[in-house]
Design an enzyme around this catalytic site. Sequence first.
Site, PDB file in Angstrom:
ATOM      1  N   CYS A  31       0.831  -1.209   0.000  1.00  0.00           N
ATOM      2  CA  CYS A  31       0.000   0.000   0.000  1.00  0.00           C
ATOM      3  C   CYS A  31       0.867   1.261   0.000  1.00  0.00           C
ATOM      4  O   CYS A  31       1.501   1.585   0.998  1.00  0.00           O
ATOM      5  CB  CYS A  31      -0.911  -0.052   1.225  1.00  0.00           C
ATOM      6  N   CYS A  34      -0.051   3.973   2.559  1.00  0.00           N
ATOM      7  CA  CYS A  34       0.330   3.540   3.911  1.00  0.00           C
ATOM      8  C   CYS A  34       1.788   3.908   4.180  1.00  0.00           C
ATOM      9  O   CYS A  34       2.140   4.372   5.268  1.00  0.00           O
ATOM     10  CB  CYS A  34       0.167   2.024   4.056  1.00  0.00           C
TER      11      CYS A  34
END
Length: 106
Positions: A31, A34
């Site tokens: 991700c 993230c």
Amino acid sequence: MATKAVTDASFAADVLGSDKPVLVDFWADWCGPCKMIAPALEEISEELADQVTIAKVDIMENTDVSAQFGVQSIPLMILFKDGKPVAQKLGAAPKSQLKGWLESVL
């Protein structure tokens, strides 16, 4: 204190049983957003160390906790107080916004 890695096995003790609020960052290695907010969360964890613990849960390795809280999109941050989820924020944001949101819900 830096962010703390939490697992399915340690979640109850580290988050639900904590005597101070815990912000849980649900994330995954693949991700991008993230990874973008990770350094900001590290800094916030040091700046607000006396008020909140910031924990990270890798959703790929800890599917039980992720399913328990219905995590479908990441990054998802959930603030727990006294063992209960009280606020959540979905998606990446600049550090100033993340910190402002966290301080407003603490």
